[in-house]
Write a protein that holds these residues in place. Structure first.
Motif, short mmCIF file in Angstrom:
data_model
loop_
_atom_site.label_atom_id
_atom_site.label_comp_id
_atom_site.label_asym_id
_atom_site.label_seq_id
_atom_site.Cartn_x
_atom_site.Cartn_y
_atom_site.Cartn_z
N THR A 16 25.83 16.25 24.95
CA THR A 16 24.82 16.13 23.63
C THR A 16 24.31 17.79 23.35
O THR A 16 24.59 18.22 22.27
CB THR A 16 23.60 15.37 23.71
OG1 THR A 16 24.24 13.90 23.70
CG2 THR A 16 22.91 15.31 22.31
N SER A 65 22.46 24.72 12.56
CA SER A 65 21.13 24.25 13.53
C SER A 65 21.29 23.57 14.79
O SER A 65 20.70 23.85 15.77
CB SER A 65 20.01 23.90 12.65
OG SER A 65 20.09 22.69 12.17
N ASP A 66 22.22 22.44 14.68
CA ASP A 66 22.47 21.30 15.57
C ASP A 66 23.46 20.66 15.24
O ASP A 66 24.08 20.79 14.16
CB ASP A 66 21.26 20.87 16.18
CG ASP A 66 20.53 19.95 15.04
OD1 ASP A 66 21.21 19.65 13.94
OD2 ASP A 66 19.26 19.68 15.11
N TYR A 67 23.92 19.86 16.08
CA TYR A 67 24.99 18.89 15.82
C TYR A 67 24.68 17.88 14.76
O TYR A 67 25.75 17.58 13.89
CB TYR A 67 25.38 18.01 17.12
CG TYR A 67 26.69 17.01 16.78
CD1 TYR A 67 27.78 17.75 16.62
CD2 TYR A 67 26.24 15.75 16.85
CE1 TYR A 67 28.92 16.31 16.29
CE2 TYR A 67 27.11 14.80 16.46
CZ TYR A 67 28.59 15.12 16.19
OH TYR A 67 29.64 14.35 15.84
N ASN A 106 25.26 20.49 20.41
CA ASN A 106 24.31 21.50 19.77
C ASN A 106 24.73 22.76 19.76
O ASN A 106 24.50 23.66 19.05
CB ASN A 106 23.03 20.95 20.17
CG ASN A 106 22.37 19.85 19.89
OD1 ASN A 106 22.58 19.32 18.62
ND2 ASN A 106 21.53 18.94 20.65
N TYR A 107 25.03 23.32 21.21
CA TYR A 107 25.64 24.63 21.25
C TYR A 107 26.62 25.04 20.65
O TYR A 107 26.75 26.14 19.86
CB TYR A 107 25.81 24.85 22.86
CG TYR A 107 26.51 26.13 22.84
CD1 TYR A 107 25.61 27.31 23.31
CD2 TYR A 107 27.72 26.36 23.13
CE1 TYR A 107 26.37 28.36 23.58
CE2 TYR A 107 28.60 27.46 23.42
CZ TYR A 107 27.79 28.52 23.44
OH TYR A 107 28.36 30.07 23.86
N ARG A 125 25.91 25.47 16.65
CA ARG A 125 25.15 26.86 16.60
C ARG A 125 26.19 27.97 16.44
O ARG A 125 26.11 28.91 15.64
CB ARG A 125 24.19 27.16 17.58
CG ARG A 125 22.89 26.25 17.62
CD ARG A 125 21.72 26.71 18.36
NE ARG A 125 21.68 26.57 19.54
CZ ARG A 125 21.56 25.50 20.61
NH1 ARG A 125 21.35 24.36 19.46
NH2 ARG A 125 22.03 25.27 21.71
#
Length: 193
Positions: free
Chosen positions: A26, A39-41, A30-31, A34
């Motif tokens: 998770t 901003s996130d997944y 997100n990484y 970005r």
């Protein structure tokens, strides 16, 4: 053939990015989001699923282009590196296997471009090197993205069959006079003799 929200999300979930930190799945998503400017997944997924219908083709193609430009090749899969010149012609990294009956070089694609090769290329050259994994990505690269790409050998053999079937053109006794004449002409034209 085009990209869909499902194909983009599936590809994204499987993407490996060079130099990415070791994170749980998770956090890694997100990484990766970005890295693409989200901003996130969750933000990434929402944008993919609610893309404007009047621009959906361009949006998806552009997004997949970004994904292919940052992802790394899959472990244990061999690739061939291709380059596209303004949609006019495609070239590939190759090696010499002999001469044909007219004294021309016979070449076949180099196989084996993997993670190290892609990392080295990206660290030296500014042009993008796309990691292509599917037929749809190959089509988009060939007709829209251009530049350099690594393509799995199985897909390259399916789409560029003739490049891999050159061995029957190699002569055991090539016309050496033609070969020497051709080489001498090339050296003269390049100013080396």
């Amino acid at each position: 053939m085009s990209f869909t929200a499902k194909t983009i999300l599936d590809t994204f979930k499987d993407v490996e990015i060079a130099g990415a930190p070791k994170l749980k799945h998770t956090l890694y998503l997100n990484y990766a989001a970005r890295q693409l400017g989200y901003s996130d997944y969750i933000h990434f997924k929402r944008c993919v699923q609610t893309a404007p219908s009047d621009r959906i083709g361009d949006f998806y193609t552009s997004l997949m282009r970004k994904i292919c430009a940052i992802r790394m090749p899959k472990e244990g899969v061999e690739y061939v590196r291709f380059s596209d010149y303004n949609g006019i012609s495609i070239s590939y990294d190759s090696h010499f296997i002999g001469w044909d009956k007219r004294g021309n070089e016979v070449r076949v694609p180099n196989v084996g471009h993997g993670k190290h090769s892609v990392s080295d290329f990206r660290s030296v050259f500014e042009e993008p090197l796309y990691v292509i994994e599917t037929e749809v990505e190959l089509f988009a690269w060939q007709w829209r993205w251009r530049s350099f790409a690594v393509i799995p050998v199985a897909l390259a053999k399916a789409k560029f069959r003739s490049l891999f079937h050159q061995h029957d053109q190699v002569m055991t006794n090539p016309p050496i006079a033609k070969v020497k004449g051709r080489v001498a002409r090339k050296l003269r034209d390049s100013g080396l003799i």
